[in-house]
Design an enzyme around this catalytic site. Structure first.
Site, PDB file in Angstrom:
ATOM      1  N   HIS A   4       0.848  -1.193   0.000  1.00 23.46           N
ATOM      2  CA  HIS A   4       0.000   0.000   0.000  1.00 23.46           C
ATOM      3  C   HIS A   4       0.886   1.247   0.000  1.00 23.46           C
ATOM      4  O   HIS A   4       1.850   1.314   0.771  1.00 23.46           O
ATOM      5  CB  HIS A   4      -0.902  -0.023   1.238  1.00 23.46           C
ATOM      6  CG  HIS A   4      -1.860   1.119   1.277  1.00 23.46           C
ATOM      7  ND1 HIS A   4      -3.025   1.141   0.533  1.00 23.46           N
ATOM      8  CD2 HIS A   4      -1.812   2.302   1.944  1.00 23.46           C
ATOM      9  CE1 HIS A   4      -3.654   2.285   0.752  1.00 23.46           C
ATOM     10  NE2 HIS A   4      -2.942   3.007   1.590  1.00 23.46           N
ATOM     11  N   GLY A  64     -10.480  -6.500   6.895  1.00 20.88           N
ATOM     12  CA  GLY A  64     -10.725  -5.085   6.646  1.00 20.88           C
ATOM     13  C   GLY A  64      -9.990  -4.610   5.401  1.00 20.88           C
ATOM     14  O   GLY A  64      -9.325  -5.391   4.711  1.00 20.88           O
TER      15      GLY A  64
HETATM   16  C1  GRF Z   1       1.248   0.344  -6.074  1.00 20.13           C
HETATM   17  O1  GRF Z   1       1.616   1.678  -5.862  1.00 20.13           O
HETATM   18  C2  GRF Z   1       0.714  -0.289  -4.812  1.00 20.13           C
HETATM   19  O2  GRF Z   1       1.147   0.342  -3.653  1.00 20.13           O
HETATM   20  C3  GRF Z   1      -0.774  -0.135  -4.941  1.00 20.13           C
HETATM   21  O3  GRF Z   1      -1.049  -0.216  -6.310  1.00 20.13           O
HETATM   22  C4  GRF Z   1       0.091   0.202  -7.056  1.00 20.13           C
HETATM   23  C5  GRF Z   1       0.344  -0.841  -8.091  1.00 20.13           C
HETATM   24  O4  GRF Z   1       1.320  -0.435  -9.011  1.00 20.13           O
HETATM   25  N1  GRF Z   1      -1.459  -1.156  -4.162  1.00 20.13           N
HETATM   26  P1  GRF Z   1       1.915  -1.479 -10.062  1.00 20.13           P
HETATM   27  O5  GRF Z   1       0.770  -2.041 -10.876  1.00 20.13           O
HETATM   28  O6  GRF Z   1       2.645  -2.541  -9.305  1.00 20.13           O
HETATM   29  O7  GRF Z   1       2.843  -0.653 -10.903  1.00 20.13           O
END
Ligand code: GRF
Length: 192
Positions: A101, A135
């Site tokens: 995240h 969650g």
């Molecule tokens: C990432 O920034 C991650 O933190 C979020 O979604 C984005 C996915 O980017 N959950 P990618 O497809 O791996 O370039």
């Protein structure tokens, strides 16, 4: 591995020799996700599970769980997967689902975390890797990395710096998962 978008994290994971042999399948909810091409280029089987072919979260999650189980995978890595999986999915893979995240949780959970952090005016944001619980972005934290916010940052420039850290930290934690070195004790992640 589950991915909906560009798949830059997926790429970093597939490029990690300790991880690649353990990747049974890459699943997307979008047939046009570049992540699927990245998987195919690595010789990893792919499958698309369409949200629109299901009647809601539970039925979508049940299909994804079946595809995961049929692949032989024992754990799940979310790499930019933009659908929330239902509780029945989470309980099928207890403490074996990871997510990444783009903020320092518990600050700024949910979508648009980079934008929310910028709008709030934080001086430091970052990356969180966590175990998925029932969650949204609330599970036990496995790793966090701070990323400084510059006064002239836009969502794009900040996300670029955040992603550079994502591509470093996620392979480390996923390596620990595939090597059976992650355990959750009293909601705390223990990595050996
Ligand atoms: C990432 O920034 C991650 O933190 C979020 O979604 C984005 C996915 O980017 N959950 P990618 O497809 O791996 O370039």
């Amino acid at each position: 591995m589950l991915a909906s978008g560009s798949g830059s994290n997926l790429q970093a994971l597939l490029d990690t020799p300790e991880i690649r042999p353990h990747v049974a399948i890459v699943i997307s909810d979008r047939p046009d996700a570049p992540a699927l091409e990245r998987a195919a280029a690595h010789g990893v089987p792919t499958e698309t599970v369409l949200w629109s072919a299901h009647e809601g979260r539970d039925s979508f999650s049940a299909t994804v769980a079946e595809v995961v189980e049929d692949s032989g995978a024992k754990g799940v890595v979310l790499a930019g997967f933009m659908r929330v999986l239902g509780p029945s999915f989470v309980t099928r893979f207890p403490d074996r689902i990871l997510n990444i995240h783009p903020s320092l949780l518990p600050a700024f959970p949910g979508r648009h975390a980079v934008e929310a952090a910028l709008r709030h005016g934080v001086a430091i944001s970052g990356v969180t890797v966590h175990i998925v619980d029932e969650g949204v972005d609330t599970g036990p934290i496995a790793a966090q990395v701070p990323v400084r916010v510059d006064p002239d940052d836009t969502v794009e420039t900040l996300h670029v710096r955040i992603q550079a850290e994502e591509h470093r930290i996620y392979p480390e934690v996923v390596t620990a998962l595939v090597q059976g070195r992650i355990e959750v004790v009293d909601r705390k992640v223990v990595m050996r």
